[in-house]
Design a protein around this motif. Structure first.
Motif, PDB file in Angstrom:
ATOM      1  N   LYS A 100      25.998  44.470  43.527  1.00 20.63           N
ATOM      2  CA  LYS A 100      25.686  43.684  42.485  1.00 20.63           C
ATOM      3  C   LYS A 100      26.321  44.453  41.235  1.00 20.63           C
ATOM      4  N   PRO A 101      27.569  44.509  41.028  1.00 22.33           N
ATOM      5  CA  PRO A 101      28.276  45.324  39.815  1.00 22.33           C
ATOM      6  C   PRO A 101      28.231  44.407  38.688  1.00 22.33           C
ATOM      7  N   SER A 102      28.126  44.863  37.414  1.00 24.36           N
ATOM      8  CA  SER A 102      28.334  44.122  36.478  1.00 24.36           C
ATOM      9  C   SER A 102      29.599  44.648  35.726  1.00 24.36           C
ATOM     10  N   SER A 103      30.288  45.766  36.136  1.00 20.59           N
ATOM     11  CA  SER A 103      31.622  46.074  35.565  1.00 20.59           C
ATOM     12  C   SER A 103      32.373  46.389  37.140  1.00 20.59           C
ATOM     13  N   VAL A 104      33.626  46.211  36.915  1.00 20.91           N
ATOM     14  CA  VAL A 104      34.411  46.301  38.127  1.00 20.91           C
ATOM     15  C   VAL A 104      36.016  46.650  37.633  1.00 20.91           C
ATOM     16  N   VAL A 105      36.481  47.798  38.255  1.00 25.87           N
ATOM     17  CA  VAL A 105      38.089  48.388  37.955  1.00 25.87           C
ATOM     18  C   VAL A 105      38.761  48.054  39.169  1.00 25.87           C
ATOM     19  N   ASP A 106      39.627  47.223  38.909  1.00 23.70           N
ATOM     20  CA  ASP A 106      40.647  46.835  40.315  1.00 23.70           C
ATOM     21  C   ASP A 106      41.857  47.721  39.771  1.00 23.70           C
ATOM     22  N   ASP A 135      30.558  50.267  37.430  1.00 20.26           N
ATOM     23  CA  ASP A 135      29.654  49.998  38.489  1.00 20.26           C
ATOM     24  C   ASP A 135      30.576  50.060  39.844  1.00 20.26           C
ATOM     25  N   ALA A 136      31.948  49.823  39.895  1.00 20.19           N
ATOM     26  CA  ALA A 136      32.751  49.559  41.135  1.00 20.19           C
ATOM     27  C   ALA A 136      34.015  49.842  40.688  1.00 20.19           C
ATOM     28  N   MET A 137      34.722  50.429  41.581  1.00 24.46           N
ATOM     29  CA  MET A 137      36.336  50.722  41.314  1.00 24.46           C
ATOM     30  C   MET A 137      36.821  50.433  42.717  1.00 24.46           C
ATOM     31  N   VAL A 138      37.943  49.627  42.737  1.00 24.82           N
ATOM     32  CA  VAL A 138      38.513  49.209  43.920  1.00 24.82           C
ATOM     33  C   VAL A 138      40.150  49.740  44.102  1.00 24.82           C
ATOM     34  N   LEU A 139      40.455  50.325  44.939  1.00 26.35           N
ATOM     35  CA  LEU A 139      42.155  50.609  45.592  1.00 26.35           C
ATOM     36  C   LEU A 139      42.279  49.931  46.775  1.00 26.35           C
TER      37      LEU A 139
END
Length: 450
Positions: free
Chosen positions: A268-274, A342-346
């Motif tokens: 349940k992230p409110s901020s995400v980095v792709d 809240d989340a980071m995706v690679l």
């Protein structure tokens, strides 16, 4: 391996303009250990016969040169039989006709139907004659299949196991070549190159206007893409082809995105980095995450970012969509705006980076940016054996590919301060010996577990 194109009737000389080959010349090219020749036997206003003929260079193959196909470094029947290798030569030598892009003054003939006969062979396939006919007859061909007679000094068999296929019907040249381009790999026992989501795009492009209505569309997709790698062509040769509503093929990329979204939904992230967001395919899906308020699409390529912005703009009027913010960035340049998300995706990013440079990049993420969750996906090298490419990477830009053990060890080593709980997943169809085509690790910051 060869393909002969024949046509008789009025204006068939126009076919030579569509082929973009001068009837007075012989086209010859050396291509990865094969000599490709194209020539006309006849070319008049009422008769045309042209042949593309491919022979392997035995010296090149024996010498095992680096520019020859990895599975064809020795002489075998595959070097001489019509196969997926042959279609790659059709694409390079006859690309003008295949794509329907002759000189402007001849464009009117692209959609003109001629009484064609396409004859190709030798064909070495486990499919029966009846199955081969079921592939070509629904798209308007009369199919003739022949085998050469054999006269051994001792009795082994009377006829060769290889075949020549002749297709006769009213077709445009472009459609005829597209039919062959799609269906020759279907009757081939295996492909010589890696099968990824680009293969689906290729099928959709060259199958447009006929493949979607083919009664064996599902079978064609399965054979061309090998989504069911354990499916046996030998078994197929002894059973009727399935005639049912086609199942929609699923791209491995789509499976990756689906898994990443599912995992993020649990956090349940409110901020995400792709990170390495490219053209924004994953980022656009992140925009529909429940509760997400901020999405940063970080990408070093300006051209890819422009395509991503175009993709996001088409979705911005949807009330459920959170508009991403694009950022120029790299794993090797610290940016304080990326801290504490809240989340980071690679997603399929790390394999494009020189392996010795990776530890610093991940340490920056885990110890400076400190996201609550980090998701990393990368190819599983063991699975490459399923694609018959165990000695090569899946993409020319990949700097490395790891086995499952190597990936798990590397993730655990980067978590040397034990700040994160690690969770490993596989994506795509699982093979008992080789695992899944894609492997994924989710880092969950322990202080977030309370």
């Amino acid at each position: 391996m060869q393909l002969t194109i024949q046509a008789a009737g009025e204006n068939v000389k126009a076919i030579s303009y569509l082929l973009a080959k001068n009837p007075n010349n012989i086209y010859e090219r050396s291509n990865k250990g094969h000599m490709v020749r194209f020539f006309y036997s006849k070319c008049t206003d009422t008769e045309l016969e042209a042949t593309i003929f491919v022979t392997p260079d035995p010296l090149e193959l024996i010498q095992n040169k680096s520019n020859s196909y990895d599975i064809t470094h020795y002489i075998n029947d595959r070097e001489f039989a019509v196969s997926s290798i042959f279609t790659s030569f059709i694409r390079s030598a006859l690309g003008t006709a295949l794509n329907g892009q002759p000189k402007e003054e001849y464009a009117e003939w692209v959609n003109h139907r001629f009484p064609f006969r396409f004859e190709f062979g030798p064909v070495a396939s486990s499919l029966t004659d009846q199955q081969l006919k079921e592939l070509f007859e629904p798209i308007g061909y009369e199919v003739t299949i022949t085998r050469p007679e054999i006269d051994y000094s001792i009795h082994i068999k009377d006829r060769s196991s290889v075949r020549t296929i002749s297709l006769a019907g009213m077709q445009t040249l472009q459609n005829g070549l597209r039919h062959l381009f799609v269906l020759i790999p279907v009757i081939d026992n295996y492909k010589h190159y890696f099968i990824d989501e680009k293969e689906i795009e290729k099928l959709e492009r060259y199958g447009e206007g006929w493949l979607e209505t083919h009664p064996l569309r599902d079978f064609i997709y399965r054979q061309a893409l090998r989504f069911k790698e354990i499916y046996s062509l030998v078994e197929a040769a002894n059973t009727p082809l399935e005639k049912k509503e086609p199942a929609k093929a699923v791209r491995l990329n789509d499976l990756r995105y689906k898994k990443i979204i599912e995992l993020l939904e649990t956090r349940k992230p409110s901020s995400v980095v792709d990170f390495g967001s490219g053209e924004g395919k994953l980022t656009s899906k992140l925009g529909f995450l429940n509760g997400v308020q901020e999405i940063l699409a970080v990408e070093p390529s300006q051209s890819a970012t422009l395509k991503a912005v175009e993709r996001f703009t088409k979705l911005q009027d949807d009330d459920l969509f959170t508009m991403p913010t694009t950022m120029w960035g790299s794993l090797f340049y610290f940016d304080e705006r990326l801290q504490g998300k809240d989340a980071m995706v690679l997603c399929e990013v790390i394999e494009h980076i020189d392996e010795p440079r990776l530890p610093k990049a991940l340490d920056t993420i885990l110890h400076n940016y400190q996201p609550a969750s980090l998701i990393i996906s990368t190819p599983n090298r063991e699975y490459n054996e399923v694609y018959a490419m165990e000695d090569h990477f899946r993409h020319a830009d990949h700097r490395f590919e790891w086995t499952r053990t190597e990936f798990e060890n590397w993730c655990n080593e980067r978590n040397h301060q034990n700040l994160y709980e690690l969770e490993f997943h596989g994506i795509g169809e699982e093979q008992s010996l080789y695992g899944h085509p894609t492997q994924l690790c989710m880092f969950k910051r322990k202080e977030e577990q309370s």
